[in-house]
Design an enzyme around this catalytic site. Structure first.
Site, mmCIF file in Angstrom:
data_model
loop_
_atom_site.group_PDB
_atom_site.id
_atom_site.type_symbol
_atom_site.label_atom_id
_atom_site.label_comp_id
_atom_site.label_asym_id
_atom_site.label_seq_id
_atom_site.Cartn_x
_atom_site.Cartn_y
_atom_site.Cartn_z
ATOM 1 N N ARG A 254 9.615 3.124 -4.570
ATOM 2 C CA ARG A 254 8.691 2.895 -3.461
ATOM 3 C C ARG A 254 8.879 4.019 -2.453
ATOM 4 N NH1 ARG A 254 6.429 -0.037 -6.454
ATOM 5 N NH2 ARG A 254 5.727 -2.189 -6.122
ATOM 6 N N GLU A 283 0.475 4.761 0.849
ATOM 7 C CA GLU A 283 -0.526 4.933 -0.217
ATOM 8 C C GLU A 283 -1.845 4.251 0.152
ATOM 9 O OE1 GLU A 283 1.087 3.608 -3.951
ATOM 10 O OE2 GLU A 283 2.937 4.749 -3.695
ATOM 11 N N HIS A 301 0.717 7.438 -8.112
ATOM 12 C CA HIS A 301 1.270 6.148 -8.527
ATOM 13 C C HIS A 301 0.785 5.778 -9.940
ATOM 14 C CE1 HIS A 301 3.195 2.328 -6.708
ATOM 15 N NE2 HIS A 301 3.464 2.395 -8.004
#
Length: 339
Positions: A254, A283, A301
């Site tokens: 993360r 994000e 991602h």
């Protein structure tokens, strides 16, 4: 799916993509399945009230995409779920579950499961790609070829083989262990630091007793720590500066686990030679400063973006929900609820 009125109801909070046939098989004769179709949070909360369209729901399948419409499962939503008196299980699709207020769930008697294992191979191979690309500058080389400049910006003086270099894994869970297995083929030396020594780790995977020891020895640091309040900026200025000059950091966990400002400062002064990132603090927004370093390998991602892994994740989350209905407990309780 429809069934007899006396069957319990489960909610799909986030559309299924790959397991549409499996959901019918898993819940046939076990539960009625209702799709969460609320366009916003207010409508969702209204639907949970007595007589609402979600009334009688006992368990929820949740995917992060549902946050686009109703937001994360914060205290407000957990309070509303608890107020129903019926919702007792949230089966989250994903290894990371930072979009759910787990402690509030625990306080309210709602259990939460995730999907460990299902994400291991896809996320580990993403980390492997980033690692190779950072050491060999393959991402930069492909961009150079596509731009028609062949390999003009590539310098062998700034690239390295993987063989014999040291990979430090921060958090040897399922993903970290799978990455260790992959890089052992080169071989790389593998060291790791976790809260506890991992009993099933192979003998060539060396445990070090402190994060400082890990950082001092590593050429490439790969981060695999979950995001919790105590892991925000787990890798910060001090930790980055403890690494060897010219080191590489890979993050597929993360974004907020690493202090992005400290990361960028280390790139600017050359303490880090490059970073390989699949995750970011905000994000889908990416700090433009990261784009200023062409040697970086950056992905949007992509960790579990394969149909194989996503089907397995959907089925595993749904199975946890079915097991709760049939056995009173799913098999993948999040760690905070195993204590």
């Amino acid at each position: 799916m429809t069934g007899m009125a006396r069957l319990p109801r489960v909610m799909l909070c986030g559309d299924l993509v790959w397991a549409r046939d499996e959901v019918k098989q898993l819940f046939y004769g076990v539960a009625d399945v209702v799709n969460m179709d609320s366009p916003n949070r207010a409508d969702f909360l209204k639907g949970l009230k007595p007589g609402g369209k979600y009334d009688g729901t006992v368990g929820i399948y949740r995917h992060n995409i549902s946050a686009d419409r109703i937001g994360v499962f914060d205290k407000e939503i957990i309070t509303a779920l608890a107020a129903t008196g019926t919702v007792k299980w949230i089966a989250h699709n994903g290894a990371g579950y930072d979009q759910i207020d787990v402690m509030e769930c625990a306080n309210r008697g709602i259990r939460v499961s995730n999907t460990p294992g299902a994400v291991n191979d896809a996320t580990a191979t993403t980390a492997l790609y980033l690692l190779i690309s950072c050491l060999r500058h393959f991402s930069l080389a492909e961009r150079s070829l596509r731009a028609g400049t062949w390999k003009a910006p590539i310098s062998s003086g700034r690239t390295h083989d993987l063989t014999g270099r040291t990979l430090g894994i921060l958090g040897l869970g399922g993903i970290g262990l799978r990455l260790a297995q992959l890089v052992h083929a080169f071989p790389m030396r593998v060291i790791y630091y976790s809260r506890h020594k991992v009993r099933n780790a192979p003998e060539w995977c060396e445990y070090v007793g402190s994060m400082e020891s890990l950082l001092k020895q590593t050429d490439v640091l790969s981060v695999h720590a979950p995001l919790r309040a105590d892991t925000v900026h787990l890798v910060g200025e001090k930790e980055i500066r403890t690494m060897k000059r010219g080191g590489v950091i890979i993050n597929t966990a993360r974004g907020k686990v690493i202090d992005e400002g400290a990361l960028i400062r280390a790139l600017e002064d050359g303490h880090l030679s490059s970073v390989g990132l699949d995750v970011y603090p905000d994000e889908p927004n990416v700090n433009p400063r990261l784009l200023a370093f062409p040697q970086n390998a950056l992905l949007p991602h992509m960790g579990t973006e394969t149909q194989d892994s996503q089907r397995e994740m959907e089925v595993r989350a749904l199975t946890n929900l079915r097991d709760f209905l049939l056995e009173g407990r799913g098999k993948d309780l999040v760690p905070e609820m195993r204590r």
